[in-house]
Scaffold this motif. Structure first.
Motif, PDB file in Angstrom:
ATOM      1  N   VAL A  19       0.826  -1.205   0.000  1.00 15.74           N
ATOM      2  CA  VAL A  19       0.000   0.000   0.000  1.00 15.74           C
ATOM      3  C   VAL A  19       0.863   1.260   0.000  1.00 15.74           C
ATOM      4  N   LEU A  40      -8.161   2.010  -4.911  1.00 10.13           N
ATOM      5  CA  LEU A  40      -7.586   0.719  -4.568  1.00 10.13           C
ATOM      6  C   LEU A  40      -8.397   0.196  -3.393  1.00 10.13           C
ATOM      7  N   GLN A  41      -8.937  -1.017  -3.522  1.00  7.46           N
ATOM      8  CA  GLN A  41      -9.753  -1.596  -2.458  1.00  7.46           C
ATOM      9  C   GLN A  41      -9.199  -2.960  -2.075  1.00  7.46           C
ATOM     10  N   ARG A  42      -9.205  -3.226  -0.770  1.00  8.12           N
ATOM     11  CA  ARG A  42      -8.724  -4.510  -0.239  1.00  8.12           C
ATOM     12  C   ARG A  42      -9.902  -5.466  -0.105  1.00  8.12           C
ATOM     13  N   TYR A  50      -6.492  -7.357  -3.812  1.00  8.53           N
ATOM     14  CA  TYR A  50      -6.978  -5.995  -3.961  1.00  8.53           C
ATOM     15  C   TYR A  50      -7.643  -5.880  -5.331  1.00  8.53           C
TER      16      TYR A  50
END
Length: 97
Positions: A19, A40-42, A50
């Motif tokens: 990250v 950006l998504q986890r 991601y």
């Protein structure tokens, strides 16, 4: 406008630094012609996964403008060693209902 989607499988041993490195790389992509925004998504269900969403004015802005630029070489150096397997990138357009 189009949306680029990439599912990123980050190597577990590199997840702690991913990250932070992505924040640095974000400045590169945000400076490109045709760039609109990105997220950006986890993933909650899968560790070390991601999704990257990038909105571009046109498909050409991404595949020619960014991908064939010197800035993309910097992006690759910062991020590509994190992925296993390497992500498939697909492009989507909004469907008007």
């Amino acid at each position: 406008m189009i949306m680029e989607l990439a599912i990123l499988h980050v190597k577990p041993e590199l997840d702690d630094t991913f990250v932070g490195q992505f924040k640095e790389a974000s400045r590169i992509i945000a400076s490109m012609k045709g760039y609109v925004r990105h997220e950006l998504q986890r993933c909650l269900e899968r560790e070390h996964q991601y999704v990257l969403l990038v909105w571009w004015e046109t498909l050409e802005d991404h595949v020619r403008g960014f991908r064939q630029s010197p800035e993309y070489e910097q992006w690759k150096r910062l991020l590509h060693h994190y992925y296993e397997p390497f992500p498939v990138v697909e492009h989507y357009e909004k469907v008007t209902l």
